[in-house]
Enzyme design. Structure first.
Site, mmCIF file in Angstrom:
data_model
loop_
_atom_site.group_PDB
_atom_site.id
_atom_site.type_symbol
_atom_site.label_atom_id
_atom_site.label_comp_id
_atom_site.label_asym_id
_atom_site.label_seq_id
_atom_site.Cartn_x
_atom_site.Cartn_y
_atom_site.Cartn_z
ATOM 1 N N GLY A 46 32.752 32.216 43.527
ATOM 2 C CA GLY A 46 34.064 32.742 43.199
ATOM 3 C C GLY A 46 34.874 31.661 42.515
ATOM 4 O O GLY A 46 34.633 30.464 42.716
ATOM 5 N N GLN A 51 42.466 27.626 39.667
ATOM 6 C CA GLN A 51 41.506 26.532 39.775
ATOM 7 C C GLN A 51 41.124 25.956 38.418
ATOM 8 O O GLN A 51 40.575 24.866 38.350
ATOM 9 C CB GLN A 51 40.246 26.989 40.510
ATOM 10 N N CYS A 94 34.482 25.063 48.503
ATOM 11 C CA CYS A 94 35.455 25.369 47.460
ATOM 12 C C CYS A 94 35.164 24.489 46.252
ATOM 13 O O CYS A 94 34.983 23.278 46.401
ATOM 14 C CB CYS A 94 36.878 25.132 47.965
ATOM 15 N N LEU A 95 35.136 25.103 45.081
ATOM 16 C CA LEU A 95 34.860 24.333 43.867
ATOM 17 C C LEU A 95 35.947 23.305 43.575
ATOM 18 O O LEU A 95 35.683 22.324 42.884
ATOM 19 C CB LEU A 95 34.686 25.279 42.674
ATOM 20 N N HIS A 136 39.198 34.171 50.189
ATOM 21 C CA HIS A 136 39.286 32.794 49.702
ATOM 22 C C HIS A 136 39.906 32.769 48.301
ATOM 23 O O HIS A 136 40.804 31.966 48.015
ATOM 24 C CB HIS A 136 37.887 32.172 49.697
ATOM 25 N N GLU A 137 39.434 33.647 47.420
ATOM 26 C CA GLU A 137 39.959 33.673 46.049
ATOM 27 C C GLU A 137 41.400 34.178 46.014
ATOM 28 O O GLU A 137 42.223 33.655 45.259
ATOM 29 C CB GLU A 137 39.052 34.500 45.135
ATOM 30 N N HIS A 140 43.733 31.384 46.728
ATOM 31 C CA HIS A 140 44.025 30.535 45.567
ATOM 32 C C HIS A 140 45.156 31.119 44.724
ATOM 33 O O HIS A 140 45.973 30.376 44.185
ATOM 34 C CB HIS A 140 42.777 30.337 44.701
#
Length: 165
Positions: A46, A51, A94-95, A136-137, A140
């Site tokens: 994701g 991000q 997480c990226l 999670h997304e 963000h």
């Protein structure tokens, strides 16, 4: 398509709230394609627009692609409609916080509504890992990162682990 640079925590843009997408333009379509390419290259499941430094309410995800069950989604202006009372704990990466995995307690099932790139309105229920990925997304888009879900001691330890890399 292009691979976009991913912002790393503690970049201040990661704690800002994204604004709604007003119109699906060629730029939004390009952003979505670039975000998918970036997510797969990272590799992740994701990626939210904040991000990559774009403060708009759009994220991409493909919760099952690592298991050979690819189903990429582009979610514009997503919102949760229903949230289960049942909870589950998932180990989340997480990226924007590479190298750190945190155990996060979230609702086990959610129903989300969003607009697709074609302008259509979609409603879908998610459970298991996909439910965690959606949440999670969405976090963000609201300026929330994984660390924000942790108790103080766990947060301090994971931040120290992240900073030691």
């Amino acid at each position: 398509m292009s691979i976009l640079p991913i912002l790393l925590w503690p970049d201040p843009r990661l704690v800002e709230t994204a604004v709604p997408v007003q119109e699906i333009t060629p730029e939004i379509e390009t952003l979505a394609a670039d975000m998918l390419e970036t997510m797969y290259a990272a590799p992740g499941r994701g990626l939210a627009a904040p991000q990559v430094g774009v403060m708009q309410r759009i994220f991409v995800m493909d919760a099952g692609w690592k298991e050979g069950k690819s189903d990429p989604l582009v979610c514009i202006n997503p919102m949760l409609q229903e949230i289960s009372e049942e909870r589950q704990v998932n180990d989340e990466g997480c990226l924007s916080i590479p190298g750190v995995t945190a155990s996060v307690n979230r609702p086990a099932q959610v129903q989300m509504v969003w607009t697709g790139l074609n302008g259509g309105r979609y409603v879908q229920s998610f459970d298991g890992f996909a439910a965690a990925c959606v949440q999670h997304e969405l976090d963000h888009l609201d300026g929330v990162v994984t660390f924000d879900h942790l108790m103080a001691d766990d947060r301090t330890a994971l931040i120290a682990e992240y900073n030691a890399q």
